[in-house]
Design a protein around this motif. Sequence first.
Motif, PDB file in Angstrom:
ATOM      1  N   GLU B 168      -2.510 -14.702  37.170  1.00 19.50           N
ATOM      2  CA  GLU B 168      -2.287 -16.141  37.212  1.00 19.50           C
ATOM      3  C   GLU B 168      -3.525 -16.939  36.808  1.00 19.50           C
ATOM      4  OE1 GLU B 168      -1.260 -17.933  40.921  1.00 19.50           O
ATOM      5  OE2 GLU B 168      -0.952 -19.848  39.919  1.00 19.50           O
ATOM      6  N   ARG B 172      -3.947 -17.162  30.165  1.00 15.21           N
ATOM      7  CA  ARG B 172      -3.799 -17.938  28.943  1.00 15.21           C
ATOM      8  C   ARG B 172      -4.414 -17.275  27.717  1.00 15.21           C
ATOM      9  NH1 ARG B 172      -2.792 -23.107  28.645  1.00 15.21           N
ATOM     10  NH2 ARG B 172      -1.660 -24.023  30.375  1.00 15.21           N
ATOM     11  N   THR B 173      -5.642 -16.818  27.874  1.00 12.76           N
ATOM     12  CA  THR B 173      -6.313 -16.222  26.717  1.00 12.76           C
ATOM     13  C   THR B 173      -5.580 -14.971  26.267  1.00 12.76           C
ATOM     14  OG1 THR B 173      -8.375 -17.032  27.611  1.00 12.76           O
ATOM     15  CG2 THR B 173      -8.519 -15.364  25.890  1.00 12.76           C
ATOM     16  N   ALA B 176      -2.430 -15.858  24.570  1.00 14.49           N
ATOM     17  CA  ALA B 176      -2.717 -16.402  23.235  1.00 14.49           C
ATOM     18  C   ALA B 176      -3.035 -15.275  22.260  1.00 14.49           C
ATOM     19  CB  ALA B 176      -3.874 -17.394  23.316  1.00 14.49           C
ATOM     20  N   LEU B 179       0.146 -13.632  21.346  1.00 15.21           N
ATOM     21  CA  LEU B 179       0.916 -14.470  20.412  1.00 15.21           C
ATOM     22  C   LEU B 179       0.371 -14.338  18.990  1.00 15.21           C
ATOM     23  CD1 LEU B 179       1.195 -17.771  22.461  1.00 15.21           C
ATOM     24  CD2 LEU B 179       3.134 -16.513  21.520  1.00 15.21           C
ATOM     25  N   ASP B 192       4.549 -10.169  45.303  1.00 18.90           N
ATOM     26  CA  ASP B 192       5.233 -11.373  45.759  1.00 18.90           C
ATOM     27  C   ASP B 192       6.246 -11.784  44.691  1.00 18.90           C
ATOM     28  OD1 ASP B 192       4.479 -14.105  47.673  1.00 18.90           O
ATOM     29  OD2 ASP B 192       5.689 -14.352  45.870  1.00 18.90           O
ATOM     30  N   ASN B 194       7.978 -14.541  44.261  1.00 13.93           N
ATOM     31  CA  ASN B 194       7.844 -15.866  43.655  1.00 13.93           C
ATOM     32  C   ASN B 194       6.657 -15.967  42.719  1.00 13.93           C
ATOM     33  OD1 ASN B 194      10.101 -17.168  44.697  1.00 13.93           O
ATOM     34  ND2 ASN B 194       9.096 -17.375  46.683  1.00 13.93           N
ATOM     35  N   GLN B 198       6.810 -16.934  38.920  1.00 17.13           N
ATOM     36  CA  GLN B 198       6.026 -18.048  38.419  1.00 17.13           C
ATOM     37  C   GLN B 198       5.196 -17.643  37.205  1.00 17.13           C
ATOM     38  OE1 GLN B 198       3.222 -19.713  41.204  1.00 17.13           O
ATOM     39  NE2 GLN B 198       2.772 -21.455  39.915  1.00 17.13           N
ATOM     40  N   VAL B 201       7.269 -17.358  34.200  1.00 16.02           N
ATOM     41  CA  VAL B 201       7.624 -18.689  33.692  1.00 16.02           C
ATOM     42  C   VAL B 201       6.447 -19.288  32.924  1.00 16.02           C
ATOM     43  CG1 VAL B 201       8.184 -21.051  34.381  1.00 16.02           C
ATOM     44  CG2 VAL B 201       9.344 -19.128  35.475  1.00 16.02           C
ATOM     45  N   LEU B 202       5.254 -19.159  33.487  1.00 13.42           N
ATOM     46  CA  LEU B 202       4.070 -19.729  32.839  1.00 13.42           C
ATOM     47  C   LEU B 202       3.826 -19.063  31.486  1.00 13.42           C
ATOM     48  CD1 LEU B 202       1.697 -19.997  35.930  1.00 13.42           C
ATOM     49  CD2 LEU B 202       2.733 -21.885  34.686  1.00 13.42           C
ATOM     50  N   ASP B 205       6.279 -20.354  29.140  1.00 14.43           N
ATOM     51  CA  ASP B 205       5.930 -21.707  28.700  1.00 14.43           C
ATOM     52  C   ASP B 205       4.978 -21.687  27.517  1.00 14.43           C
ATOM     53  OD1 ASP B 205       7.461 -22.909  30.547  1.00 14.43           O
ATOM     54  OD2 ASP B 205       5.844 -23.468  31.910  1.00 14.43           O
ATOM     55  N   MET B 206       4.200 -20.638  27.421  1.00 11.72           N
ATOM     56  CA  MET B 206       3.296 -20.531  26.275  1.00 11.72           C
ATOM     57  C   MET B 206       4.023 -19.970  25.058  1.00 11.72           C
ATOM     58  SD  MET B 206      -0.308 -19.322  27.916  1.00 11.72           S
ATOM     59  CE  MET B 206      -1.173 -19.477  26.346  1.00 11.72           C
ATOM     60  N   ARG B 207       5.300 -19.756  25.219  1.00  7.41           N
ATOM     61  CA  ARG B 207       6.183 -19.352  24.130  1.00  7.41           C
ATOM     62  C   ARG B 207       6.042 -17.900  23.714  1.00  7.41           C
ATOM     63  NH1 ARG B 207       8.309 -24.236  21.502  1.00  7.41           N
ATOM     64  NH2 ARG B 207       9.263 -22.748  20.120  1.00  7.41           N
ATOM     65  N   TYR B 228       6.472  -1.426  51.652  1.00  6.75           N
ATOM     66  CA  TYR B 228       6.470  -2.874  51.433  1.00  6.75           C
ATOM     67  C   TYR B 228       6.621  -3.176  49.951  1.00  6.75           C
ATOM     68  CZ  TYR B 228       4.972  -7.738  51.691  1.00  6.75           C
ATOM     69  OH  TYR B 228       4.908  -9.101  51.600  1.00  6.75           O
ATOM     70  N   ARG B 235      13.569  -6.307  45.635  1.00  8.70           N
ATOM     71  CA  ARG B 235      14.018  -7.700  45.634  1.00  8.70           C
ATOM     72  C   ARG B 235      13.879  -8.334  44.262  1.00  8.70           C
ATOM     73  NH1 ARG B 235      10.365  -9.870  49.604  1.00  8.70           N
ATOM     74  NH2 ARG B 235      10.837 -11.826  48.587  1.00  8.70           N
TER      75      ARG B 235
END
Lengths: 760, 326
Positions: B168, B172-173, B176, B179, B192, B194, B198, B201-202, B205-207, B228, B235
């Motif tokens: 998280e 980004r790098t 990128a 991509l 986790d 969620n 997340q 999804v992020l 979002d960067m396609r 665990y 799940r």
Amino acid sequence: MSRYIAQAALRGANLIVREAEEMVEAAIAELGPDHPVAFINTAYYLPVILGFTGLEVTNLGDLRKAMAHAKRLLNSPPSQQLWLPYLGETLDAGAATLLATETIEGVRFARGEQPEPIPGLKLTGTSFTSPDSNGGQAEGGFANGPIDDIQLRAWGIQLVDGRMPGFAAIVGAARSNEAAVAIVRELQKRNILVFLSGNVNGRSIIHQLQEEGVEMGYDTYIVPFGTDTISAIYALGFATRSALTFGGMSGGQIREILLYNKYRVFAFVLALGEVDDLKYAMAAGAINYGFPVIADTVIPQILPTGVTSYEHVISMPFDDIPGETDAEKARRLVQRCTEVRGVKIKITEVPIPVPYGSAFEGERVRKADMRVEFGGSKAHAFEYLFMAPLDEVEDGKIELIGPDFSEVPEGGAMNLGILIKVAGRKMQEDFEPVLERQTHYFVNGASGIQHVGQRDITWIRFSKAAVDKGFRINHIGDILYARLHADFGAIVDKVQVTLITDQQLFEEWLTKARQAYQARNVRLADMVDEAAEEFYSCTLCQSFAPNHVCAISPERLGLCGAYNWLDCKASYQINPTGPNQPIPKGICLDPVLGVWQGVNEFVYQNSHQVVERVSLYSMMQDPMTSCGCFECIAVVIPEANGIMVVSREDPSMTPAGMTFSTLAGVAGGGQQTPGMMGIGKYYLLSKKFLYADGGFKRIVWMSSFLKESMAEELKAVCEREGIPDLLDRIADERTATTVEELLPFLEEHEHPALTMDPIF
Amino acid sequence: MSAAVPDVKEIWNGRIVEVTLGAGPDQGGTRRTTVTVGGQNTLPFLHFEGQMPHKPVVAVEVRDQAPDDWSELLVQAWGDVLSDPAAWAARAEELGAEVIALSLDSAHPERGDTGAKEARSTVRRVLEATGIPLIVYGPGQPDKDNEVLVAAAEEAAGERIALGNCEEKNYRTIVAAALANDQLVIAKTPIDVNLAKQLNVLIGDMRLSRDHIIMDPTTGALGYGLEYTYSVMERVRLAALSGDAALQQPMIVTAGYEAWRAKETRTGEGVPAEWGDWRTRSLLWEANTAVTLLETGADIVVLRHPDVIPLVKQAIEGLMQDSPVA
């Protein structure tokens, strides 16, 4: 939309399209239609033409097709949208201009006239990625021309991951060499890539920087494209290729390419000096990409937002910018550019002389180790964060008004007011208290500094060790500036901190701050569930309670006490994919129980189809689930026709026959357990507290910790409920730990629950 | 005997995204084999209920420098190849690895601080020494991850490698770089549902398209939180099959790494006699961890010990048999 700009842009577009067409025809006549056309070191042909039309230009003949496309854009019929009568045509004219200018550069490449010769110009780093650039001559003497694919990827990654906020396409020449250098340095400081092109009466910013000995080239992030306006097309070629490379688009998907640039490439055009028709036409082309134009001369502005994120065209005459020196004016100009484009500043380190980190948050400064304190018993301190319009906040300004603590004896105290003025496009007044409360965590992160309290009961201590290392009052401002940008950059664009020790000013602002605190209290009291359009969710705890969803409304905060409705609202702005999502309320199915269709749907989806129905105001019918973090547990005592509220701090036995920890084991885990529910302690004060079950008057037993720690607030609630001594009629662990002890107590004190409707 | 046996089949409306690792010469790469995972519309190995078009695969961990903290058992088993990533990778391929998981460990500031240049050369050499798809992991230090993974992505352009770990704070790098060079990423989140969602999804979002994302939900070893992590993965998979598009990515687990952190595998002396033979115990520890995670939805298991490779592959083969329903 300015008619003047529209006309200028249309004139410029018509002229350049005609010129380009003539150049193409002349070149074909001379060299033939099959003569190759290519930009160097790119796989994207002529990128703007590729992006707009899907056309892969490889020879002069192909350029004819591009020109045909450009001409069609010029002939587009008037827009039907009367409210922006010129915008459509102007944008199309801009697009035609881009196609035409790129065509011209294509012809120039075909003729070997690009990159442009600039005597004496030597680029740094260019030879590494583009050995063929510099006109193939290591000695230099040429502008850069288009950026090659390798450099595009290297910079593109930084643009995409956010290390590089964006690029500035500078067109023209600054009013002085000093101003040119100052502007470029300001951009460099912010890690913004600088592209240079254009001239004013033959003088280009490239010449200016060259004269001042500023190194240009890939290594310094300053790329001279050429000294005419036409070469500015390379900036848009770069933008187009970013979308093709990193957005996964292909040629011809122009709508997607333009939107990609609007939302992801934080670029802007800085027009220096006189703006002629061609510059207007190019600017209209840039606006297609969502890139605003900022001019340092007097030109008509285009303010309504739409195509770009904020303003389209801004005029900021250099002479009128406040500031003593060109450097200071440049700083403000660049600051304004970044605001208009929505470029975010990134700050990674807190610049203070002591170590900083969350590890120091819990640190205490004992009296013996203390150099000075602000607030406490001997002095006053307050902190007040408020928002102001963007142009009234000077970002990064940190100022101490009044004396430092050097005159204060060791271990002494003095008054301190901390004023934090913020501005942001997404800032809302409602976020003021949310951000202000962060002061506690932010300031506490500094080693040797202790912060307690909030608002006008702030109490800060500096340790001798921290002061010895050079920590001064101003550093509080540095901390707040850095952390507010780093943590709340999504809503805050500018931060200015003023620290006040001057007595008169302190009193003045303390009064103002107190008025604001009061206004906020009133606002909080006014925030009712009926008035809110949306509630918020919190699913932070699903890691251990997989199906638990908190539905947080203005009148019911999260059961952990850490998130109220405003916190969630701010959190959603900061992190739109995070655990706090808006829940549209939808139809109210039951105003007494607090049931909304939207809440039910959201909870059903996000509890993984486990919880179908939730009542916000009842613990008896479809109560909200409890994760395990609750501050208190509410439990029904059937014998007393009431409920008890046990706080986490209370280790004693309760009339339910279980201690808090045993109860927590039963209540937690994300199950709906009628008759038992976790709550945040401030929910006790809400008018909606178990509204459907009889409200506050149902409480027959409450941990003494709650009674004492919230005495004032609870007293007000009792008065609101019409029984001022109600708190004394509620039992606690000192008066009853069994039902047998509880009932006589309630009867003796005539507790109202005994005569209320049956709770079942 | 047609007594009422209830039909327990579930009809799921979700399906896991198919992700292909590696590219052959026809797609611009040089891999002799490629690996596709995902595509299932049922819980693992429930062949009677839905389809599981691709079997889970075994990746083998290779480091760019000889590990100094590995169990003696591992050091002995691999021998000399440990100091040469190309030879190590080639050996792993011979032993049945279907994917190489190359760790650029030497880039860590405290373990060599090598840079982009070394990363390129190691990636190049490993690609040349093997014909199977490649995963490249950075040293797990954000700045260095960025440096070496960008270099690896460029060096391996066209090979459709996976870059890890995308976390998280630091996705980004790497996204990128993926991509720009058409590579995959491994999205890692700390146990986790969620957070996993997340991050997907992020990244989306960067396609980066969904068929370029593999998720690592983070796991534990047998005896060290396996239950665990098992239920978190379960799940994730249940949510994915129920239609949550943001979780429909294939999953990778580092079973070898986890198992070889356990006391039971690290220690051969001073342990109770009833623990039995050290080597046997250790191999079973790793194999057990891996197979358990396969049963909760792992699509790629990263292993360490050469002798565990056939054990796990055998288990996969067995689990992939269409078991007749009575």
